[in-house]
Design an enzyme around this catalytic site. Structure first.
Site, mmCIF file in Angstrom:
data_model
loop_
_atom_site.group_PDB
_atom_site.id
_atom_site.type_symbol
_atom_site.label_atom_id
_atom_site.label_comp_id
_atom_site.label_asym_id
_atom_site.label_seq_id
_atom_site.Cartn_x
_atom_site.Cartn_y
_atom_site.Cartn_z
ATOM 1 C CE LYS A 1 -9.790 28.550 28.636
ATOM 2 N NZ LYS A 1 -8.677 27.745 28.123
ATOM 3 C CG ASP B 1 -5.437 27.641 24.269
ATOM 4 O OD1 ASP B 1 -4.550 28.390 24.721
ATOM 5 O OD2 ASP B 1 -6.395 27.223 24.949
HETATM 6 P P1 NAP Z 1 -9.442 18.844 31.249
HETATM 7 O O1 NAP Z 1 -10.409 19.337 30.238
HETATM 8 O O2 NAP Z 1 -9.865 18.668 32.647
HETATM 9 O O3 NAP Z 1 -8.861 17.430 30.703
HETATM 10 C C1 NAP Z 1 -7.985 16.664 31.502
HETATM 11 C C2 NAP Z 1 -7.497 15.473 30.697
HETATM 12 O O4 NAP Z 1 -6.538 14.772 31.505
HETATM 13 C C3 NAP Z 1 -8.595 14.455 30.330
HETATM 14 O O5 NAP Z 1 -8.289 13.898 29.094
HETATM 15 C C4 NAP Z 1 -8.460 13.430 31.463
HETATM 16 O O6 NAP Z 1 -8.907 12.131 31.112
HETATM 17 C C5 NAP Z 1 -6.970 13.399 31.658
HETATM 18 N N1 NAP Z 1 -6.607 12.921 32.985
HETATM 19 C C6 NAP Z 1 -6.755 13.570 34.175
HETATM 20 N N2 NAP Z 1 -6.327 12.797 35.191
HETATM 21 C C7 NAP Z 1 -5.913 11.616 34.623
HETATM 22 C C8 NAP Z 1 -5.371 10.417 35.167
HETATM 23 N N3 NAP Z 1 -5.162 10.276 36.468
HETATM 24 N N4 NAP Z 1 -5.053 9.428 34.286
HETATM 25 C C9 NAP Z 1 -5.251 9.570 32.959
HETATM 26 N N5 NAP Z 1 -5.767 10.692 32.386
HETATM 27 C C10 NAP Z 1 -6.089 11.703 33.228
HETATM 28 O O7 NAP Z 1 -8.147 19.788 31.313
HETATM 29 P P2 NAP Z 1 -7.515 20.686 30.145
HETATM 30 O O8 NAP Z 1 -8.037 22.056 30.251
HETATM 31 O O9 NAP Z 1 -7.630 19.950 28.865
HETATM 32 O O10 NAP Z 1 -5.984 20.764 30.632
HETATM 33 C C11 NAP Z 1 -5.173 19.608 30.606
HETATM 34 C C12 NAP Z 1 -3.706 19.990 30.732
HETATM 35 O O11 NAP Z 1 -3.326 20.846 29.672
HETATM 36 C C13 NAP Z 1 -3.359 20.728 32.027
HETATM 37 O O12 NAP Z 1 -2.176 20.190 32.544
HETATM 38 C C14 NAP Z 1 -3.104 22.146 31.588
HETATM 39 O O13 NAP Z 1 -2.118 22.782 32.370
HETATM 40 C C15 NAP Z 1 -2.590 21.932 30.179
HETATM 41 N N6 NAP Z 1 -2.833 23.099 29.335
HETATM 42 C C16 NAP Z 1 -1.765 23.820 28.935
HETATM 43 C C17 NAP Z 1 -1.947 24.933 28.152
HETATM 44 C C18 NAP Z 1 -0.745 25.716 27.714
HETATM 45 O O14 NAP Z 1 -0.909 26.835 27.244
HETATM 46 N N7 NAP Z 1 0.436 25.167 27.814
HETATM 47 C C19 NAP Z 1 -3.236 25.324 27.761
HETATM 48 C C20 NAP Z 1 -4.318 24.562 28.204
HETATM 49 C C21 NAP Z 1 -4.097 23.456 29.003
HETATM 50 P P3 NAP Z 1 -10.439 11.677 31.370
HETATM 51 O O15 NAP Z 1 -11.231 12.255 30.242
HETATM 52 O O16 NAP Z 1 -10.389 10.207 31.352
HETATM 53 O O17 NAP Z 1 -10.836 12.246 32.706
#
Ligand code: NAP
Length: 278
Positions: free
Chosen positions: A62, A98
């Site tokens: 991305k 998004d």
């Molecule tokens: P990302 O950039 O990897 O970010 C992950 C986030 O989750 C970070 O804030 C991380 O905190 C936190 N996290 C992970 N494990 C954790 C734990 N054990 N305890 C507390 N916080 C934790 O991922 P992303 O792309 O933003 O995606 C995140 C979620 O959004 C996913 O579940 C994805 O399926 C969903 N999503 C949905 C859509 C949709 O269209 N519905 C679109 C995009 C994403 P740290 O910074 O502390 O590591």
């Protein structure tokens, strides 16, 4: 049209886009291409060369595609990520749909005519950037509180989003006291952490003992499972909760509209996705 990513085999996008194509009777198709990071430039050049209508772009490309398109939309620049490329006579524009996806879900599915003045975003990753920008870009939203396990990431994102949107974005950690004080006067909380996502479905970012007032609405961006542990926690407290499938559908629908000029039937796209989960 299609989607590029690495990995890509489990992408749900072909299901929902091909369902929309079939429903509309349009003469095209949507495919998933596995593109390695070192091939991103060639893949984007191929869109021009093969006169492909456009692409969706998923993890980890991305950011990388941004330097290979001709123009980048305002919201994609603000979010710092392109998830859609539209090809108009060889001129490629990068978009981030998004932002549209989450706002349409909040309006059409959660029923918000106007968003609450105080909103909370949990997480500070890629999804949090799109969601925080989406919320803060709405006039009626006065403040977004951004809570994340790694507080420094919440601080950096809050600073960035304050500069871009001019809104007050308050960063914090995920401890119970910080969650409770953020949630007490908020009308909406959006979970953008991956907690609760398959296969660790019992996970929830909500700290133990947090009180949820019944007017607080949860939008959980996690869509697998369709009903997350955090949603169950909210519903048990008498509050409304919505899962992330609609955000996925609406971001896809906006991409489809950019490519074809037609807004696709979102109910058909959603059914195609639900079919993948059952
Ligand atoms: P990302 O950039 O990897 O970010 C992950 C986030 O989750 C970070 O804030 C991380 O905190 C936190 N996290 C992970 N494990 C954790 C734990 N054990 N305890 C507390 N916080 C934790 O991922 P992303 O792309 O933003 O995606 C995140 C979620 O959004 C996913 O579940 C994805 O399926 C969903 N999503 C949905 C859509 C949709 O269209 N519905 C679109 C995009 C994403 P740290 O910074 O502390 O590591």
């Amino acid at each position: 049209m299609g989607v590029i990513g690495d990995p890509i085999a489990h992408s749900l996008s072909p299901d929902m886009h091909n369902a929309a194509i079939d429903a509309l009777g349009i003469d095209c198709c949507y495919v998933a291409w596995h593109v390695l990071p070192e091939r991103v430039a060639e893949a984007v050049a191929g869109v021009r060369g093969l006169d492909i209508l456009g692409l969706n772009v998923t993890i980890p490309h991305k950011l990388a595609v941004m330097e290979h398109v001709d123009r980048i939309s305002e919201e994609a620049l603000a979010v710092g990520a392109v998830n859609t490329i539209h090809n108009e006579d060889g001129e490629l524009t990068g978009y981030n749909t998004d932002v549209f996806g989450v706002l349409m879900s909040l309006e059409r599915v959660a029923g918000f005519v106007s968003l609450p003045a105080q909103c909370v975003v949990l997480g500070a990753g890629g999804a949090a950037r799109a969601v925080t920008y989406a919320l803060a870009s709405r006039d009626e939203v006065e403040r977004v509180t951004l809570l994340n396990r790694t507080t420094e990431k919440a601080e950096a994102l809050a600073l960035d989003m304050e500069k871009i949107t001019g809104k007050s974005i308050l960063p914090g950690g995920m401890e119970a006291a910080e969650q409770q004080s953020a949630l007490v006067d908020a009308g909406l909380v959006v979970n953008t952490t991956s907690l609760g996502m398959h296969p660790q479905v019992e996970g929830s970012p909500l700290a133990e003992g947090i009180e949820i007032h019944p007017e607080l609405v949860l939008y959980d961006t996690v869509y697998n499972p369709l009903r997350t542990t955090m949603m169950v926690q909210f519903e048990s407290a008498g509050a409304r909760a919505f899962g992330g499938l609609d955000m996925l559908v609406y971001q896809g629908a906006r991409s489809f509209e950019l490519w074809t000029g037609t807004f696709p039937p979102t109910d058909v796209m959603k059914q195609a996705l639900i079919g993948r989960f059952s």
